[in-house]
Design an enzyme around this catalytic site. Structure first.
Site, PDB file in Angstrom:
ATOM      1  N   HIS A   1      -3.220  -9.551 -17.605  1.00  0.00           N
ATOM      2  CA  HIS A   1      -2.618 -10.814 -17.369  1.00  0.00           C
ATOM      3  C   HIS A   1      -3.392 -11.895 -17.705  1.00  0.00           C
ATOM      4  CE1 HIS A   1       0.332  -8.438 -14.539  1.00  0.00           C
ATOM      5  NE2 HIS A   1       0.506  -8.222 -15.828  1.00  0.00           N
TER       6      HIS A   1
ATOM      7  N   CYS B   1      -1.528 -23.602 -31.285  1.00  0.00           N
ATOM      8  CA  CYS B   1      -1.643 -24.388 -32.574  1.00  0.00           C
ATOM      9  C   CYS B   1      -2.514 -23.787 -33.523  1.00  0.00           C
ATOM     10  CB  CYS B   1      -1.695 -25.966 -32.506  1.00  0.00           C
ATOM     11  SG  CYS B   1      -3.357 -26.084 -32.015  1.00  0.00           S
TER      12      CYS B   1
HETATM   13  P1  OAD Z   1       0.329  -7.554  -5.082  1.00  0.00           P
HETATM   14  O1  OAD Z   1       0.231  -8.758  -4.123  1.00  0.00           O
HETATM   15  O2  OAD Z   1       1.878  -7.531  -5.527  1.00  0.00           O
HETATM   16  O3  OAD Z   1      -0.047  -6.286  -4.440  1.00  0.00           O
HETATM   17  C1  OAD Z   1      -1.262  -6.154  -3.701  1.00  0.00           C
HETATM   18  C2  OAD Z   1      -1.555  -4.580  -3.189  1.00  0.00           C
HETATM   19  O4  OAD Z   1      -2.676  -4.498  -2.766  1.00  0.00           O
HETATM   20  C3  OAD Z   1      -0.434  -4.485  -2.130  1.00  0.00           C
HETATM   21  O5  OAD Z   1       0.223  -2.842  -2.386  1.00  0.00           O
HETATM   22  C4  OAD Z   1      -1.376  -4.324  -0.959  1.00  0.00           C
HETATM   23  O6  OAD Z   1      -0.898  -3.518   0.087  1.00  0.00           O
HETATM   24  C5  OAD Z   1      -2.659  -3.976  -1.535  1.00  0.00           C
HETATM   25  N1  OAD Z   1      -3.954  -4.364  -0.828  1.00  0.00           N
HETATM   26  C6  OAD Z   1      -4.047  -5.434   0.139  1.00  0.00           C
HETATM   27  N2  OAD Z   1      -5.443  -5.521   0.507  1.00  0.00           N
HETATM   28  C7  OAD Z   1      -6.065  -4.516  -0.153  1.00  0.00           C
HETATM   29  C8  OAD Z   1      -7.586  -3.824  -0.415  1.00  0.00           C
HETATM   30  N3  OAD Z   1      -8.428  -4.741   0.649  1.00  0.00           N
HETATM   31  N4  OAD Z   1      -7.828  -2.688  -1.001  1.00  0.00           N
HETATM   32  C9  OAD Z   1      -6.795  -2.497  -1.402  1.00  0.00           C
HETATM   33  N5  OAD Z   1      -5.447  -2.667  -1.701  1.00  0.00           N
HETATM   34  C10 OAD Z   1      -5.045  -3.790  -0.898  1.00  0.00           C
HETATM   35  O7  OAD Z   1      -0.623  -7.716  -6.243  1.00  0.00           O
HETATM   36  P2  OAD Z   1      -0.332  -6.972  -7.592  1.00  0.00           P
HETATM   37  O8  OAD Z   1       0.099  -5.670  -7.809  1.00  0.00           O
HETATM   38  O9  OAD Z   1      -1.760  -7.465  -8.494  1.00  0.00           O
HETATM   39  O10 OAD Z   1       1.131 -11.417 -12.299  1.00  0.00           O
HETATM   40  O11 OAD Z   1       0.475  -8.101  -8.443  1.00  0.00           O
HETATM   41  C11 OAD Z   1       0.853  -7.694 -10.046  1.00  0.00           C
HETATM   42  C12 OAD Z   1       1.136  -8.924 -10.528  1.00  0.00           C
HETATM   43  O12 OAD Z   1       2.208  -9.886  -9.813  1.00  0.00           O
HETATM   44  C13 OAD Z   1      -0.084  -9.983 -10.699  1.00  0.00           C
HETATM   45  O13 OAD Z   1      -1.011  -9.799 -11.751  1.00  0.00           O
HETATM   46  C14 OAD Z   1       0.567 -11.492 -11.028  1.00  0.00           C
HETATM   47  C15 OAD Z   1       1.700 -11.171  -9.933  1.00  0.00           C
HETATM   48  O14 OAD Z   1       2.898 -11.969 -10.280  1.00  0.00           O
HETATM   49  C16 OAD Z   1       0.751 -12.331 -12.845  1.00  0.00           C
HETATM   50  O15 OAD Z   1       0.155 -12.980 -12.526  1.00  0.00           O
HETATM   51  C17 OAD Z   1       1.448 -12.045 -14.284  1.00  0.00           C
END
Ligand code: OAD
Length: 256
Positions: free
Chosen positions: A122, A134
């Site tokens: 990402h 560009c």
């Molecule tokens: P999310 O915010 O959707 O999910 C975060 C996950 O981390 C959840 O399942 C939590 O339960 C878990 N979590 C929280 N604290 C934790 C810890 N200390 N250790 C392990 N797990 C933990 O984030 P992503 O799945 O990364 O995209 O989101 C995917 C994409 O959605 C991101 O890359 C971003 C966003 O829109 C873009 O920016 C393109």
């Protein structure tokens, strides 16, 4: 908290695997002080509307708002340091014959921790590029070398004079092709995939564990909550990555 027995099972799979793929999401950086997106209380998307901040249309409509929001996040990320979860993954890479980290995160905490083989699906929040690319995709520009009025939104591209934007993937945009291809290859050839701190809600990243599983990989998930990946996980380690991953590493043994 997972039992020692479950941690040992995960450690044994990792120790005997040749190719390891690791898919990380925002959760792995949470203990470094970088908020996740979907946590109900402090997740970014619980407080801000992605349609107004993370799409090309939002940027065209209000470049200053979007640029400022990314500046705010950049500053947060710049202060963050790797946590024990990042460090454990870097140590695992040293021990494993072949390990690839595939991250959805736009910070560089895996690299700061010492991981070498990192694929960024990402983008990278510290970098900026021309909104129109560009000079080719991506046209990366070092903003620190440009003088501009920080109160007036995005600086101009030194090549074409149009806006610069953060080098991150916004909703509705394609992922960088070479990074996605490399991630698919690493997933398809993995004997085991560690899926850490992701909700598994955003594709195509969320399809990689399915790809790995369909080619015979074991799936080990680390997450304090259930996610879209949990149903295909062979082992689910309930807990935060900064605590679980060092335990797994220890269970692999010093020379694992
Ligand atoms: P999310 O915010 O959707 O999910 C975060 C996950 O981390 C959840 O399942 C939590 O339960 C878990 N979590 C929280 N604290 C934790 C810890 N200390 N250790 C392990 N797990 C933990 O984030 P992503 O799945 O990364 O995209 O989101 C995917 C994409 O959605 C991101 O890359 C971003 C966003 O829109 C873009 O920016 C393109």
């Amino acid at each position: 908290m997972p039992s020692d027995n479950l941690i040992q099972q995960a450690a044994d799979i990792l120790r005997t695997s040749k190719n390891i793929a690791v898919l990380t999401g925002a959760g792995v950086s949470k203990e470094s002080g970088v908020p996740t997106f979907r946590d109900a209380m402090d997740g970014l998307w619980a407080r801000f509307d992605p349609q107004q901040l993370a799409t090309p249309t939002a940027f065209m409509q209000n470049p200053r708002l979007v640029w400022d929001w990314y500046e705010y996040r950049r500053e947060m990320v710049a202060k963050a340091r790797p946590n024990p979860g990042h460090l454990a993954l870097a140590e695992l890479e040293k021990r494993a014959p072949s390990l690839t980290v595939i991250t959805q995160n736009v910070d560089d905490l895996h690299e700061q921790a010492g991981s070498k083989n990192v694929i960024h699906l990402h983008g990278n929040i510290a970098r900026s590029k021309c909104f129109y690319n560009c000079k080719g995709d991506p046209t990366i520009v070092d903003v620190s070398k440009i003088e501009y009025d920080k109160t007036q939104g995005p600086p101009s591209c030194p090549h074409c004079g149009r806006w610069l934007r953060p080098d991150v993937v916004w909703f509705g945009e394609m992922l960088p092709v070479d990074q996605l291809d490399a991630a698919k290859i690493a997933s398809a050839s993995a004997d085991v995939m560690l899926v850490i701190g992701t909700s598994g809600l955003v594709t195509p990243a969320a399809t990689l564990p399915e790809l790995a599983k369909s080619r015979g990989a074991k799936i080990i998930e680390v997450n304090p909550d259930d996610s879209m990946i949990t149903r295909i996980a062979d082992i689910k380690l309930d807990g935060v990555s900064g605590e679980i991953l060092p335990r797994v590493l220890e269970a692999m043994g010093k020379n694992g």
